[in-house]
Design a protein around this motif. Structure first.
Motif, PDB file in Angstrom:
ATOM      1  N   ASN A 281       0.738  -1.086  -0.135  1.00  0.00           N
ATOM      2  CA  ASN A 281       0.138   0.113   0.088  1.00  0.00           C
ATOM      3  C   ASN A 281       0.932   1.172   0.093  1.00  0.00           C
ATOM      4  OD1 ASN A 281      -2.295  -1.526   0.044  1.00  0.00           O
ATOM      5  ND2 ASN A 281      -2.551  -1.344   2.471  1.00  0.00           N
ATOM      6  N   LEU A 282       2.056   1.172   0.744  1.00  0.00           N
ATOM      7  CA  LEU A 282       2.824   2.266   0.795  1.00  0.00           C
ATOM      8  C   LEU A 282       3.715   2.493  -0.411  1.00  0.00           C
ATOM      9  CD1 LEU A 282       4.104   2.140   4.507  1.00  0.00           C
ATOM     10  CD2 LEU A 282       2.476   3.699   3.578  1.00  0.00           C
ATOM     11  N   LEU A 283       3.846   1.605  -1.298  1.00  0.00           N
ATOM     12  CA  LEU A 283       4.446   1.586  -2.530  1.00  0.00           C
ATOM     13  C   LEU A 283       3.616   1.738  -3.566  1.00  0.00           C
ATOM     14  CD1 LEU A 283       7.219  -1.340  -1.969  1.00  0.00           C
ATOM     15  CD2 LEU A 283       7.494   1.253  -2.058  1.00  0.00           C
ATOM     16  N   HIS A 284       2.373   1.917  -3.484  1.00  0.00           N
ATOM     17  CA  HIS A 284       1.516   2.236  -4.405  1.00  0.00           C
ATOM     18  C   HIS A 284       1.870   3.176  -5.491  1.00  0.00           C
ATOM     19  CE1 HIS A 284      -2.374   1.665  -6.501  1.00  0.00           C
ATOM     20  NE2 HIS A 284      -2.314   3.081  -6.503  1.00  0.00           N
TER      21      HIS A 284
ATOM     22  N   PHE B  97       9.905  -1.600  12.946  1.00  0.00           N
ATOM     23  CA  PHE B  97      10.669  -0.666  13.584  1.00  0.00           C
ATOM     24  C   PHE B  97      10.848   0.518  12.909  1.00  0.00           C
ATOM     25  CE2 PHE B  97      11.974  -5.267  14.229  1.00  0.00           C
ATOM     26  CZ  PHE B  97      11.494  -5.324  15.370  1.00  0.00           C
ATOM     27  N   PRO B  98      10.196   1.542  13.154  1.00  0.00           N
ATOM     28  CA  PRO B  98      10.589   2.982  12.554  1.00  0.00           C
ATOM     29  C   PRO B  98      11.854   3.479  12.470  1.00  0.00           C
ATOM     30  CG  PRO B  98       9.403   3.509  14.389  1.00  0.00           C
ATOM     31  CD  PRO B  98       9.595   1.826  14.205  1.00  0.00           C
ATOM     32  N   PHE B  99      12.302   4.491  11.694  1.00  0.00           N
ATOM     33  CA  PHE B  99      13.554   5.219  12.071  1.00  0.00           C
ATOM     34  C   PHE B  99      13.312   6.295  13.174  1.00  0.00           C
ATOM     35  CE2 PHE B  99      14.025   3.808   7.769  1.00  0.00           C
ATOM     36  CZ  PHE B  99      15.295   3.508   7.718  1.00  0.00           C
ATOM     37  N   PRO B 100      13.769   6.278  13.991  1.00  0.00           N
ATOM     38  CA  PRO B 100      13.831   6.815  15.257  1.00  0.00           C
ATOM     39  C   PRO B 100      13.650   8.554  15.183  1.00  0.00           C
ATOM     40  CG  PRO B 100      15.789   5.680  15.799  1.00  0.00           C
ATOM     41  CD  PRO B 100      15.318   5.459  14.271  1.00  0.00           C
ATOM     42  N   HIS B 101      14.526   9.186  14.312  1.00  0.00           N
ATOM     43  CA  HIS B 101      14.511  10.624  14.247  1.00  0.00           C
ATOM     44  C   HIS B 101      14.008  11.292  12.903  1.00  0.00           C
ATOM     45  CE1 HIS B 101      16.639  10.103  17.908  1.00  0.00           C
ATOM     46  NE2 HIS B 101      17.600   9.611  17.227  1.00  0.00           N
ATOM     47  N   TRP B 102      13.454  10.131  12.108  1.00  0.00           N
ATOM     48  CA  TRP B 102      12.705  10.780  10.790  1.00  0.00           C
ATOM     49  C   TRP B 102      11.415  10.885  10.924  1.00  0.00           C
ATOM     50  CZ3 TRP B 102      15.132   7.227   6.286  1.00  0.00           C
ATOM     51  CH2 TRP B 102      16.542   7.525   6.278  1.00  0.00           C
ATOM     52  N   PRO B 103      10.817  12.083  10.316  1.00  0.00           N
ATOM     53  CA  PRO B 103       9.370  11.988  10.039  1.00  0.00           C
ATOM     54  C   PRO B 103       8.956  11.376   8.866  1.00  0.00           C
ATOM     55  CG  PRO B 103      10.572  13.808   8.867  1.00  0.00           C
ATOM     56  CD  PRO B 103      11.374  12.912   9.223  1.00  0.00           C
ATOM     57  N   PHE B 104       7.631  10.369   9.187  1.00  0.00           N
ATOM     58  CA  PHE B 104       7.179   9.505   8.143  1.00  0.00           C
ATOM     59  C   PHE B 104       6.163  10.174   7.478  1.00  0.00           C
ATOM     60  CE2 PHE B 104       3.203   8.505  10.251  1.00  0.00           C
ATOM     61  CZ  PHE B 104       3.592   8.616  11.467  1.00  0.00           C
ATOM     62  N   SER B 105       6.108   9.989   6.089  1.00  0.00           N
ATOM     63  CA  SER B 105       5.243  10.553   5.162  1.00  0.00           C
ATOM     64  C   SER B 105       3.799   9.881   5.211  1.00  0.00           C
ATOM     65  CB  SER B 105       5.485  10.553   3.793  1.00  0.00           C
ATOM     66  OG  SER B 105       6.716  11.064   3.540  1.00  0.00           O
ATOM     67  N   ALA B 106       3.671   8.374   5.426  1.00  0.00           N
ATOM     68  CA  ALA B 106       2.460   7.787   5.785  1.00  0.00           C
ATOM     69  C   ALA B 106       2.713   6.548   6.450  1.00  0.00           C
ATOM     70  CB  ALA B 106       2.126   7.272   4.236  1.00  0.00           C
ATOM     71  N   SER B 107       1.620   5.972   6.801  1.00  0.00           N
ATOM     72  CA  SER B 107       2.044   4.761   7.819  1.00  0.00           C
ATOM     73  C   SER B 107       0.828   3.656   7.454  1.00  0.00           C
ATOM     74  CB  SER B 107       2.039   5.092   9.236  1.00  0.00           C
ATOM     75  OG  SER B 107       1.939   4.013   9.882  1.00  0.00           O
ATOM     76  N   GLU B 108       0.824   2.727   7.461  1.00  0.00           N
ATOM     77  CA  GLU B 108      -0.270   1.549   7.248  1.00  0.00           C
ATOM     78  C   GLU B 108      -0.203   0.411   8.042  1.00  0.00           C
ATOM     79  OE1 GLU B 108      -2.283   0.692   4.505  1.00  0.00           O
ATOM     80  OE2 GLU B 108      -2.136   2.648   3.535  1.00  0.00           O
TER      81      GLU B 108
ATOM     82  N   ASP C 196       2.267  -5.359  12.697  1.00  0.00           N
ATOM     83  CA  ASP C 196       2.308  -5.247  11.019  1.00  0.00           C
ATOM     84  C   ASP C 196       2.637  -3.805  10.476  1.00  0.00           C
ATOM     85  OD1 ASP C 196       2.177  -7.980  10.709  1.00  0.00           O
ATOM     86  OD2 ASP C 196       0.037  -7.897  11.211  1.00  0.00           O
ATOM     87  N   GLN C 197       2.725  -3.049  11.700  1.00  0.00           N
ATOM     88  CA  GLN C 197       2.965  -1.383  11.079  1.00  0.00           C
ATOM     89  C   GLN C 197       3.946  -1.355   9.949  1.00  0.00           C
ATOM     90  OE1 GLN C 197       2.308   1.334  14.096  1.00  0.00           O
ATOM     91  NE2 GLN C 197       1.906   2.969  12.631  1.00  0.00           N
ATOM     92  N   ALA C 198       3.970  -0.439   9.293  1.00  0.00           N
ATOM     93  CA  ALA C 198       4.996  -0.041   8.234  1.00  0.00           C
ATOM     94  C   ALA C 198       4.850   1.424   8.034  1.00  0.00           C
ATOM     95  CB  ALA C 198       4.776  -0.720   6.893  1.00  0.00           C
ATOM     96  N   TRP C 199       6.103   2.052   7.751  1.00  0.00           N
ATOM     97  CA  TRP C 199       6.146   3.506   7.690  1.00  0.00           C
ATOM     98  C   TRP C 199       6.737   3.706   6.347  1.00  0.00           C
ATOM     99  CZ3 TRP C 199       6.907   0.842  12.120  1.00  0.00           C
ATOM    100  CH2 TRP C 199       5.993   0.894  13.120  1.00  0.00           C
ATOM    101  N   ALA C 200       6.661   4.905   5.756  1.00  0.00           N
ATOM    102  CA  ALA C 200       7.142   5.284   4.411  1.00  0.00           C
ATOM    103  C   ALA C 200       7.766   6.773   4.698  1.00  0.00           C
ATOM    104  CB  ALA C 200       5.840   5.387   3.240  1.00  0.00           C
ATOM    105  N   TYR C 201       8.846   6.801   4.388  1.00  0.00           N
ATOM    106  CA  TYR C 201       9.738   7.934   4.513  1.00  0.00           C
ATOM    107  C   TYR C 201      10.230   8.415   3.221  1.00  0.00           C
ATOM    108  CZ  TYR C 201      10.249   6.048   9.133  1.00  0.00           C
ATOM    109  OH  TYR C 201       9.857   5.563  10.462  1.00  0.00           O
ATOM    110  N   ASP C 202       9.954   9.563   2.566  1.00  0.00           N
ATOM    111  CA  ASP C 202      10.310  10.308   1.369  1.00  0.00           C
ATOM    112  C   ASP C 202      11.667  11.103   1.463  1.00  0.00           C
ATOM    113  OD1 ASP C 202       8.471   9.285  -0.194  1.00  0.00           O
ATOM    114  OD2 ASP C 202       7.049  10.567   0.689  1.00  0.00           O
ATOM    115  N   MET C 203      12.817  10.750   0.979  1.00  0.00           N
ATOM    116  CA  MET C 203      14.027  11.314   1.458  1.00  0.00           C
ATOM    117  C   MET C 203      14.347  12.631   1.353  1.00  0.00           C
ATOM    118  SD  MET C 203      15.574   8.820   2.573  1.00  0.00           S
ATOM    119  CE  MET C 203      17.071   9.555   2.824  1.00  0.00           C
ATOM    120  N   GLY C 204      13.622  13.239   0.294  1.00  0.00           N
ATOM    121  CA  GLY C 204      13.655  14.575   0.398  1.00  0.00           C
ATOM    122  C   GLY C 204      12.903  15.432   1.658  1.00  0.00           C
ATOM    123  N   ALA C 205      11.851  14.881   2.244  1.00  0.00           N
ATOM    124  CA  ALA C 205      11.373  15.571   3.111  1.00  0.00           C
ATOM    125  C   ALA C 205      12.000  15.016   4.355  1.00  0.00           C
ATOM    126  CB  ALA C 205       9.932  14.729   3.187  1.00  0.00           C
TER     127      ALA C 205
END
Ligand code: SAM
Length: 165
Positions: free
Chosen positions: A18-21, A124-135, A140-149
């Motif tokens: 879903n996060l790679l859609h 396991f999320p990245f401790p100091h990164w803001p995530f763009s979306a989560s599912e 089973d939780q997953a987090w998406a991070y956009d490198m520019g952001a």
């Protein structure tokens, strides 16, 4: 640090997808196990590579690719340590590793990935990164991070700290 093999559940795999859609291009799974995330992403049209240090798992993933008739080039499995690999050619990254490696992995990804890259972290999320979306939730939780952001946020934090604001 040793990261044990633990396969993604079906729900976790779906959360990642879903996060790679809508994503295109190349994907790397860091520690690809039996290849299940790679197979899901390649079925969605991404050109995928899995790095896996355990050669038995790499062999199993290659056999599974052959049995599934996965076209050559759409899912490749490499029996190597991903820490020794430059990841700058990838614009999608998936990781399901361990809490103790996320900080140092974040440093490597910040150095190597392009701004347009998306990183999806499982459990396991990245401790100091803001995530763009989560599912999903719980294990089973997953987090998406956009490198520019992520870079923008970290620079802003540095600036604010330096100015003492
Ligand atoms: C938690 S499992 C995840 C497997 C798969 N990505 C999945 O989601 O089903 C982590 C995998 O990373 C592999 N691994 C750990 N450190 C690695 C390294 N430095 N290079 C390549 N693979 C590694 C382990 O052998 C293990 O198979």
């Amino acid at each position: 640090m040793q990261v044990p093999y633990l396969p993604s559940s079906k729900t976790q795999t779906q959360n990642v997808m879903n996060l790679l859609h809508g994503r295109r291009g190349r994907l790397v799974d860091l520690g690809s196990g039996d290849g299940r995330l790679v197979f899901a992403a390649s079925a969605a049209g991404l050109r995928c590579t899995g790095y896996e240090i355990n050669s038995i798992l790499t062999t199993s993933a290659r056999v599974r690719a052959w049995l599934r008739g996965v076209p050559p080039g759409s899912a490749t499995f490499v029996s190597e340590d991903f820490w020794k690999t430059n990841l700058s050619d990838y614009n999608n990254v998936t990781v399901f590793l361990a809490p103790g490696v996320m900080d140092v992995l974040g440093e490597k990804l910040l150095k190597e990935l392009p701004d347009e890259a998306r990183v999806v972290a499982c459990r396991f999320p990245f401790p100091h990164w803001p995530f763009s979306a989560s599912e999903g939730q719980g294990l089973d939780q997953a987090w998406a991070y956009d490198m520019g952001a992520v870079r923008g946020h970290l620079l802003q934090t540095l600036y604010t700290t330096a100015k003492g604001i």
